[in-house]
Structures are given as structure tokens and as C-alpha cells.
Design an enzyme around this catalytic site. Structure first.
Site, PDB file in Angstrom:
ATOM      1  N   TYR A  14       4.395 -13.833 -13.861  1.00 52.55           N
ATOM      2  CA  TYR A  14       3.622 -12.581 -13.787  1.00 52.55           C
ATOM      3  C   TYR A  14       3.816 -11.873 -12.437  1.00 52.55           C
ATOM      4  O   TYR A  14       4.434 -10.799 -12.363  1.00 52.55           O
ATOM      5  CB  TYR A  14       2.150 -12.923 -14.041  1.00 52.55           C
ATOM      6  CG  TYR A  14       1.162 -11.791 -13.929  1.00 52.55           C
ATOM      7  CD1 TYR A  14       1.436 -10.534 -14.457  1.00 52.55           C
ATOM      8  CD2 TYR A  14      -0.078 -11.989 -13.312  1.00 52.55           C
ATOM      9  CE1 TYR A  14       0.506  -9.503 -14.370  1.00 52.55           C
ATOM     10  CE2 TYR A  14      -1.011 -10.978 -13.228  1.00 52.55           C
ATOM     11  CZ  TYR A  14      -0.716  -9.736 -13.750  1.00 52.55           C
ATOM     12  OH  TYR A  14      -1.634  -8.717 -13.652  1.00 52.55           O
ATOM     13  N   PHE A  84       6.694 -18.326  -5.403  1.00 53.28           N
ATOM     14  CA  PHE A  84       5.624 -18.204  -6.397  1.00 53.28           C
ATOM     15  C   PHE A  84       5.519 -19.431  -7.299  1.00 53.28           C
ATOM     16  O   PHE A  84       4.449 -19.665  -7.867  1.00 53.28           O
ATOM     17  CB  PHE A  84       5.890 -17.016  -7.344  1.00 53.28           C
ATOM     18  CG  PHE A  84       5.841 -15.668  -6.707  1.00 53.28           C
ATOM     19  CD1 PHE A  84       4.638 -15.048  -6.450  1.00 53.28           C
ATOM     20  CD2 PHE A  84       7.013 -15.002  -6.382  1.00 53.28           C
ATOM     21  CE1 PHE A  84       4.583 -13.796  -5.864  1.00 53.28           C
ATOM     22  CE2 PHE A  84       6.977 -13.743  -5.806  1.00 53.28           C
ATOM     23  CZ  PHE A  84       5.759 -13.137  -5.546  1.00 53.28           C
ATOM     24  N   SER A 128      -3.986 -18.531  -2.324  1.00 49.37           N
ATOM     25  CA  SER A 128      -5.017 -18.012  -3.217  1.00 49.37           C
ATOM     26  C   SER A 128      -6.362 -17.975  -2.499  1.00 49.37           C
ATOM     27  O   SER A 128      -6.643 -18.824  -1.638  1.00 49.37           O
ATOM     28  CB  SER A 128      -5.115 -18.948  -4.431  1.00 49.37           C
ATOM     29  OG  SER A 128      -6.251 -18.655  -5.198  1.00 49.37           O
ATOM     30  N   TYR A 156      -6.299 -27.588  -8.021  1.00 54.21           N
ATOM     31  CA  TYR A 156      -5.319 -26.510  -7.830  1.00 54.21           C
ATOM     32  C   TYR A 156      -5.465 -25.903  -6.432  1.00 54.21           C
ATOM     33  O   TYR A 156      -4.482 -25.716  -5.712  1.00 54.21           O
ATOM     34  CB  TYR A 156      -5.536 -25.442  -8.921  1.00 54.21           C
ATOM     35  CG  TYR A 156      -4.887 -24.116  -8.610  1.00 54.21           C
ATOM     36  CD1 TYR A 156      -3.514 -23.944  -8.751  1.00 54.21           C
ATOM     37  CD2 TYR A 156      -5.658 -23.034  -8.168  1.00 54.21           C
ATOM     38  CE1 TYR A 156      -2.930 -22.728  -8.456  1.00 54.21           C
ATOM     39  CE2 TYR A 156      -5.075 -21.823  -7.873  1.00 54.21           C
ATOM     40  CZ  TYR A 156      -3.708 -21.670  -8.021  1.00 54.21           C
ATOM     41  OH  TYR A 156      -3.126 -20.464  -7.724  1.00 54.21           O
ATOM     42  N   LYS A 160      -2.964 -25.727  -2.881  1.00 48.19           N
ATOM     43  CA  LYS A 160      -2.633 -24.531  -2.083  1.00 48.19           C
ATOM     44  C   LYS A 160      -2.906 -24.793  -0.593  1.00 48.19           C
ATOM     45  O   LYS A 160      -2.111 -24.405   0.263  1.00 48.19           O
ATOM     46  CB  LYS A 160      -3.441 -23.317  -2.557  1.00 48.19           C
ATOM     47  CG  LYS A 160      -3.041 -22.813  -3.929  1.00 48.19           C
ATOM     48  CD  LYS A 160      -1.634 -22.236  -3.939  1.00 48.19           C
ATOM     49  CE  LYS A 160      -1.198 -21.743  -5.305  1.00 48.19           C
ATOM     50  NZ  LYS A 160       0.232 -21.436  -5.401  1.00 48.19           N
TER      51      LYS A 160
HETATM   52  P1  NAD Z   1       2.987 -17.555 -13.539  1.00 52.32           P
HETATM   53  O1  NAD Z   1       2.726 -18.845 -14.218  1.00 52.32           O
HETATM   54  O2  NAD Z   1       3.140 -16.338 -14.374  1.00 52.32           O
HETATM   55  O3  NAD Z   1       4.268 -17.683 -12.596  1.00 52.32           O
HETATM   56  C1  NAD Z   1       4.675 -18.904 -12.045  1.00 52.32           C
HETATM   57  C2  NAD Z   1       6.141 -19.088 -12.384  1.00 52.32           C
HETATM   58  O4  NAD Z   1       6.582 -20.338 -11.854  1.00 52.32           O
HETATM   59  C3  NAD Z   1       6.401 -19.132 -13.896  1.00 52.32           C
HETATM   60  O5  NAD Z   1       7.450 -18.240 -14.219  1.00 52.32           O
HETATM   61  C4  NAD Z   1       6.787 -20.581 -14.158  1.00 52.32           C
HETATM   62  O6  NAD Z   1       7.727 -20.689 -15.224  1.00 52.32           O
HETATM   63  C5  NAD Z   1       7.381 -20.971 -12.821  1.00 52.32           C
HETATM   64  N1  NAD Z   1       7.338 -22.414 -12.586  1.00 52.32           N
HETATM   65  C6  NAD Z   1       6.300 -23.273 -12.813  1.00 52.32           C
HETATM   66  N2  NAD Z   1       6.655 -24.509 -12.451  1.00 52.32           N
HETATM   67  C7  NAD Z   1       7.940 -24.442 -11.982  1.00 52.32           C
HETATM   68  C8  NAD Z   1       8.846 -25.376 -11.461  1.00 52.32           C
HETATM   69  N3  NAD Z   1       8.525 -26.673 -11.362  1.00 52.32           N
HETATM   70  N4  NAD Z   1      10.060 -24.945 -11.065  1.00 52.32           N
HETATM   71  C9  NAD Z   1      10.411 -23.651 -11.162  1.00 52.32           C
HETATM   72  N5  NAD Z   1       9.585 -22.710 -11.667  1.00 52.32           N
HETATM   73  C10 NAD Z   1       8.358 -23.100 -12.063  1.00 52.32           C
HETATM   74  O7  NAD Z   1       1.823 -17.368 -12.474  1.00 52.32           O
HETATM   75  P2  NAD Z   1       1.469 -16.114 -11.551  1.00 52.32           P
HETATM   76  O8  NAD Z   1       0.128 -15.658 -11.939  1.00 52.32           O
HETATM   77  O9  NAD Z   1       2.596 -15.167 -11.499  1.00 52.32           O
HETATM   78  O10 NAD Z   1       1.330 -16.867 -10.170  1.00 52.32           O
HETATM   79  C11 NAD Z   1       2.362 -16.870  -9.205  1.00 52.32           C
HETATM   80  C12 NAD Z   1       1.882 -17.611  -7.983  1.00 52.32           C
HETATM   81  O11 NAD Z   1       0.720 -16.971  -7.473  1.00 52.32           O
HETATM   82  C13 NAD Z   1       1.487 -19.052  -8.240  1.00 52.32           C
HETATM   83  O12 NAD Z   1       1.869 -19.822  -7.111  1.00 52.32           O
HETATM   84  C14 NAD Z   1      -0.020 -19.002  -8.330  1.00 52.32           C
HETATM   85  O13 NAD Z   1      -0.592 -20.220  -7.970  1.00 52.32           O
HETATM   86  C15 NAD Z   1      -0.322 -17.916  -7.328  1.00 52.32           C
HETATM   87  N6  NAD Z   1      -1.595 -17.236  -7.563  1.00 52.32           N
HETATM   88  C16 NAD Z   1      -1.849 -16.670  -8.763  1.00 52.32           C
HETATM   89  C17 NAD Z   1      -3.057 -16.027  -8.978  1.00 52.32           C
HETATM   90  C18 NAD Z   1      -3.389 -15.428 -10.330  1.00 52.32           C
HETATM   91  O14 NAD Z   1      -4.569 -15.246 -10.614  1.00 52.32           O
HETATM   92  N7  NAD Z   1      -2.420 -15.093 -11.162  1.00 52.32           N
HETATM   93  C19 NAD Z   1      -3.995 -15.940  -7.943  1.00 52.32           C
HETATM   94  C20 NAD Z   1      -3.695 -16.520  -6.715  1.00 52.32           C
HETATM   95  C21 NAD Z   1      -2.484 -17.172  -6.534  1.00 52.32           C
HETATM   96  C1  WQD Z   2     -13.192 -14.218 -13.082  1.00 47.16           C
HETATM   97  C2  WQD Z   2     -14.685 -14.145 -13.365  1.00 47.16           C
HETATM   98  C3  WQD Z   2     -15.558 -16.145 -14.375  1.00 47.16           C
HETATM   99  C4  WQD Z   2     -13.342 -15.827 -18.078  1.00 47.16           C
HETATM  100  C5  WQD Z   2      -9.044 -17.973 -10.993  1.00 47.16           C
HETATM  101  C6  WQD Z   2      -8.594 -19.076 -10.086  1.00 47.16           C
HETATM  102  C7  WQD Z   2      -8.063 -18.498  -8.813  1.00 47.16           C
HETATM  103  C8  WQD Z   2      -6.977 -17.467  -9.104  1.00 47.16           C
HETATM  104  C9  WQD Z   2      -7.447 -16.436 -10.066  1.00 47.16           C
HETATM  105  C10 WQD Z   2      -4.869 -18.577  -9.173  1.00 47.16           C
HETATM  106  C11 WQD Z   2     -15.411 -15.442 -13.025  1.00 47.16           C
HETATM  107  C12 WQD Z   2     -15.681 -14.963 -15.312  1.00 47.16           C
HETATM  108  C13 WQD Z   2     -13.853 -15.567 -16.828  1.00 47.16           C
HETATM  109  C14 WQD Z   2     -14.230 -15.759 -19.198  1.00 47.16           C
HETATM  110  C15 WQD Z   2     -16.021 -15.159 -17.729  1.00 47.16           C
HETATM  111  N1  WQD Z   2      -5.850 -18.054  -9.734  1.00 47.16           N
HETATM  112  N2  WQD Z   2     -15.160 -15.237 -16.659  1.00 47.16           N
HETATM  113  N3  WQD Z   2     -15.520 -15.411 -18.962  1.00 47.16           N
HETATM  114  O1  WQD Z   2     -12.063 -17.953 -11.686  1.00 47.16           O
HETATM  115  O2  WQD Z   2     -12.126 -15.935 -10.152  1.00 47.16           O
HETATM  116  O3  WQD Z   2     -10.076 -17.258 -10.333  1.00 47.16           O
HETATM  117  O4  WQD Z   2      -7.952 -17.075 -11.234  1.00 47.16           O
HETATM  118  O5  WQD Z   2      -4.724 -18.777  -8.012  1.00 47.16           O
HETATM  119  O6  WQD Z   2      -7.547 -19.547  -8.083  1.00 47.16           O
HETATM  120  O7  WQD Z   2      -9.704 -19.918  -9.797  1.00 47.16           O
HETATM  121  O8  WQD Z   2     -10.715 -15.871 -12.226  1.00 47.16           O
HETATM  122  O9  WQD Z   2     -10.340 -14.519 -14.224  1.00 47.16           O
HETATM  123  O10 WQD Z   2     -10.910 -16.952 -14.502  1.00 47.16           O
HETATM  124  O11 WQD Z   2     -12.667 -15.379 -13.698  1.00 47.16           O
HETATM  125  O12 WQD Z   2     -17.212 -14.872 -17.581  1.00 47.16           O
HETATM  126  O13 WQD Z   2     -13.846 -15.997 -20.328  1.00 47.16           O
HETATM  127  O14 WQD Z   2     -14.864 -13.951 -14.775  1.00 47.16           O
HETATM  128  O15 WQD Z   2     -16.708 -16.941 -14.453  1.00 47.16           O
HETATM  129  O16 WQD Z   2     -16.674 -15.089 -12.524  1.00 47.16           O
HETATM  130  P1  WQD Z   2     -11.381 -16.813 -11.089  1.00 47.16           P
HETATM  131  P2  WQD Z   2     -11.093 -15.692 -13.738  1.00 47.16           P
END
Ligand code: NAD
Ligand code: WQD
Length: 366
Positions: A14, A84, A128, A156, A160
Site C-alpha cells: 500500500y 517498508f 509507526s 508488532y 518497530k
Molecule cells: P503492506 O502490507 O501493504 O506492505 C508491506 C509490503 O511488504 C507488502 O507488499 C508485502 O508483500 C511485503 N512483505 C511482507 N513481508 C515481506 C518479506 N519478508 N520480504 C519482502 N517483502 C515482504 O503494508 P503497508 O500498509 O503498505 O505498510 C508498509 C510499512 O508501513 C510497514 O512496515 C508497516 O508496518 C508500516 N506502517 C503501516 C501503517 C498502516 O497503517 N498501513 C502504519 C504505520 C506503519
Molecule cells: C482506528 C480506530 C479502533 C476498526 C493500527 C495499528 C497501527 C498502524 C495503523 C501499522 C481505533 C477503531 C477500527 C473497526 C473500530 N498500523 N475501529 N472498528 O488501531 O489506530 O492503528 O493501524 O503500523 O500500528 O495499531 O487503526 O484503523 O485499526 O483503528 O471502531 O472495525 O478505529 O478502535 O480507535 P489503529 P485502526
């Protein structure tokens, strides 16, 4: 001539795909490594459809150091890495912690080792806001600044924190060792980008989030309710100390998030600061009820919901203080929550099968 060449791990995912698009649009060359564990190669076709350029792609697992070595050897022009690739399901991380530590922490160590062998010394890392845990436990820490004490509430988040530590220790050691040896040392730099809640899709409707499994984040789930794939949204608790009782988050449009990576990369190259952490958020907090209202507004119908128990590990408020990124990176969010909702809805409505279907003709004509 390219501005630089960036290895993007997780580049078909993503946030990685949107950052790849932004890099290509800003004259960087991109080499993606991704195992496709949670993504599809179609993301690359869509990137090309939008910007007319295509990144190089290798299906590589980041825990496979030899495979990473091969990619760096094939592309000696790589000068920086945006990292990522990770497993990111909070609930699952508590069920299979060893897998999360193996892939997230172990994979990051393999990456740093491979970078070191190939003299690639700038790394931008996807951290994160979850590293802060419950920031309301500390007085006056909302909105959250980078110096807020960390304290993740799940496995998780702990991966990080560990990766942030590993990157910091490695970059500092490389600088110290090179300095001692009389070699240039300040080329080793790291940006720890603490994202708040990424959301939204490309305004063209051609790119968006398309995970392999079921979504668990609020906005993608609201999308499923809007398309009728889910009967209603379950609201996890309305007894929080917020104005409407639901929890507060800082939702950031994925296009803004992508541009934050370019700003961080530029800062590393120009200022050579060593390792620094920056919050990437808007500074605006929204409750779950406010999100339901905003998304219902763009969909044009009141989306059904039911209040249930709090979700384990959830915290009251994660809102960023983005002042440091605003000042140092000269980066600020440009798009609103309303933009994110409208773009997400355009993506979901037009692509019910995500990347498993061709984009509708009307989007291609637009
Ligand atoms: P995503 O799952 O869409 O992207 C992660 C990508 O990494 C995927 O394409 C997956 O196929 C690839 N991947 C997973 N394991 C792998 C491996 N062992 N080797 C190579 N590729 C691998 O997730 P995203 O939402 O795009 O998140 C990207 C980064 O941002 C992640 O590190 C995630 O922890 C971090 N992040 C995401 C969020 C969020 O809410 N989406 C919030 C904070 C941090
Ligand atoms: C947002 C709000 C839920 C779903 C997570 C990870 C964080 C980061 C982003 C990767 C919260 C509420 C949610 C539902 C709900 N990811 N909710 N009903 O929990 O803030 O963060 O994703 O790094 O590390 O912890 O995101 O989108 O899951 O929730 O009421 O079905 O929506 O309780 O308050 P969150 P979320």
C-alpha cells in the site's frame, strides 16, 4: 538523468506503491524488492499507467540476505533504501510473535548487512505511531511529540521499536568506525518515520489499498460496509474520554505520507544528520464517529454501525505533533480527511475486486 536510485522494500504494498509512484514522478529511479506476501505485481502496472514509468522489480524475501546481495550487485547505482517490507497485523503479531520478530527484525538486519556490503548508507524506515503506545499515560503529551516516551502495547509495535534501535546502533557504529579509520563517515544516515493512520487512495481511482487477506483498519472496513460486503461497522467502544466517547486517531492521506518519504530522503542527503525520528501526521485528531460521518457523507448514505466492547490494546488518542517534520523536512500534509474519504470511495466503488480486476474504462478515459 535520475536524481538518485532508491531500493524500495515492500514497494508493491500500500504505502510502498504510492511512495514508488512519488519517487518516479520526482525523477528518481526505483528498484523494488517484495515477496508479494501481502501485495500484487499489478500495483506496478498501475504505477506505470499513472506516471508512464516502471520500477525494476524483484520477488525477494527480505530475510534472504543472499538474494538482497544479488539485487544490490545488479544495481550498483542504488544510493538509498526506503524500507517498508514487514508484517503489520497487530492482532496476528500477538499470536505468532516469533514470525513477526523473524521477518520484521531479522529482515531489517539482513537488509542492513546487505546495504553495508554494497556501501549503500541511507535508510528511511517505516516506523509507526504505535511505538508511543498510550501517550495519554504521560501528562501533556497529546499531540504527541517525538520525545514522548515510547511504550508499545503489542508485539508488532515492539518489532518497530527494536528495528529503530537496530538502525540507530548500526548507523552510529558505522559512523564511529569510519571516523576512527580516517574515512568519510557522515554518509551513514537513517530516518525513522513514525506514521500515524495512513488512509485514502489515488484520486484517479486507479491505485489503492488491496491487501491479500481481510482488512482490519477502520477506513477499509467502512469501505466494505459501503459496498455491502459487511452488514455494519463494529465500533470498538464509546466509553473513551473523548467528546463523543470514541477513540481519536490522526488520519493521514497516503499521498501526503508518500511525499513525506521524499522529504526525509532529501533531508538525509543534504544534512547527513545520523539517525533522526519524525512524526508523519496531520496534527488533527478525529474520532471513530467523526470518521463514520465523513465517509457516510461521500458515500451519500448513513453507514450502519453497532457499538461493541473496546478492542484489546486500543488507546484513547494517537494524534501527532508534526512540528518537527513541518520545520526540518519542510513537509506538511496538504490533503484533508474529506479528500482521503472521497479518494478511498472512488477506489472502492470502481474496483470491488481491487487489483484482481481491470480498471473500468471510464477511469482510463478520465
Ligand atoms: P503492506 O502490507 O501493504 O506492505 C508491506 C509490503 O511488504 C507488502 O507488499 C508485502 O508483500 C511485503 N512483505 C511482507 N513481508 C515481506 C518479506 N519478508 N520480504 C519482502 N517483502 C515482504 O503494508 P503497508 O500498509 O503498505 O505498510 C508498509 C510499512 O508501513 C510497514 O512496515 C508497516 O508496518 C508500516 N506502517 C503501516 C501503517 C498502516 O497503517 N498501513 C502504519 C504505520 C506503519
Ligand atoms: C482506528 C480506530 C479502533 C476498526 C493500527 C495499528 C497501527 C498502524 C495503523 C501499522 C481505533 C477503531 C477500527 C473497526 C473500530 N498500523 N475501529 N472498528 O488501531 O489506530 O492503528 O493501524 O503500523 O500500528 O495499531 O487503526 O484503523 O485499526 O483503528 O471502531 O472495525 O478505529 O478502535 O480507535 P489503529 P485502526
Amino acid at each position: 538523468m535520475a536524481v538518485g536510485t532508491v531500493l524500495v522494500t515492500g514497494g508493491t504494498g500500500y504505502i510502498g506503491s504510492f511512495t514508488t509512484l512519488a519517487l518516479l514522478q520526482n525523477d528518481y529511479d526505483v528498484v523494488i524488492v517484495d515477496s508479494l506476501y501481502n501485495s500484487s505485481k499489478v500495483a506496478i502496472d498501475r504505477i506505470e499507467l499513472i506516471c508512464g514509468k516502471r520500477p525494476a522489480f524483484y520477488q525477494v524475501d527480505i530475510t534472504d540476505e543472499a538474494a538482497l546481495d544479488d539485487v544490490f550487485a545488479k544495481h550498483p547505482e542504488i544510493d538509498s533504501v526506503i524500507h517498508f517490507a514487514a508484517l503489520k497485523a497487530v492482532g496476528e503479531s500477538g499470536e505468532i510473535p516469533l514470525e513477526y520478530y523473524r521477518v520484521n527484525v531479522g529482515g531489517s538486519i539482513s537488509l542492513l548487512r546487505s546495504m553495508s556490503k554494497h556501501n549503500v548508507s541511507n535508510i528511511v524506515f517505516s516506523s509507526s505511531a504505535t511505538v508511543y503506545g498510550d501517550a495519554t499515560r504521560v501528562p501533556n503529551m497529546i499531540p504527541i511529540p517525538e520525545h514522548c516516551p515510547i511504550g508499545p502495547t503489542n508485539t508488532y509495535g515492539r518489532t518497530k521499536v527494536m528495528i529503530e534501535t537496530v538502525i540507530t546502533d548500526h548507523v552510529e557504529a558505522q559512523r564511529r568506525n569510519n571516523k576512527k579509520a580516517g574515512k568519510p563517515y557522515d554518509q551513514w544516515n537513517g530516518a525513522l518515520l513514525r506514521y500515524f493512520n495512513p488512509c485514502g487512495a489515488h484520486p484517479s481511482g486507479l491505485m489503492g489499498e488491496d491487501p491479500q487477506g481481510v482488512p482490519f483498519n477502520l477506513l477499509p472496513l467502512l469501505g466494505k460496509v459501503a459496498t455491502g460486503d459487511r452488514e455494519k461497522l463494529l465500533v470498538y467502544g464509546d466509553d473513551y474520554a473523548s467528546h463523543d466517547g470514541t477513540a481519536i486517531r490522526d488520519y493521514i492521506h497516503v499521498l501526503d505520507l508518500a511525499s513525506g518519504h521524499l522529504a526525509a530522503l532529501k533531508y538525509l542527503r543534504e544534512n547527513k544528520p545520523g539517525v533522526k525520528a519524525w512524526n508523519l501526521g496531520s496534527g488533527r485528531g478525529s474520532t471513530v464517529f467523526e470518521m463514520i460521518k465523513a465517509f457516510s457523507h461521500v458515500v451519500g448514505q448513513d453507514l450502519p454501525y453497532e457499538v461493541v466492547e473496546r478492542r484489546q490494546g486500543d488507546v484513547l488518542n494517537l494524534t501527532a505533533n508534526p512540528a518537527l517534520a513541518n520545520e526540518e523536512l519542510k513537509w506538511k500534509t496538504q490533503l484533508t480527511l474529506e479528500d482521503a474519504c472521497a479518494d478511498l470511495w472512488r477506489w472502492v466503488e470502481n474496483n470491488p475486486q481491487g487489483y484482481r480486476q481491470d480498471p473500468p474504462a471510464k477511469l482510463l478515459e478520465a
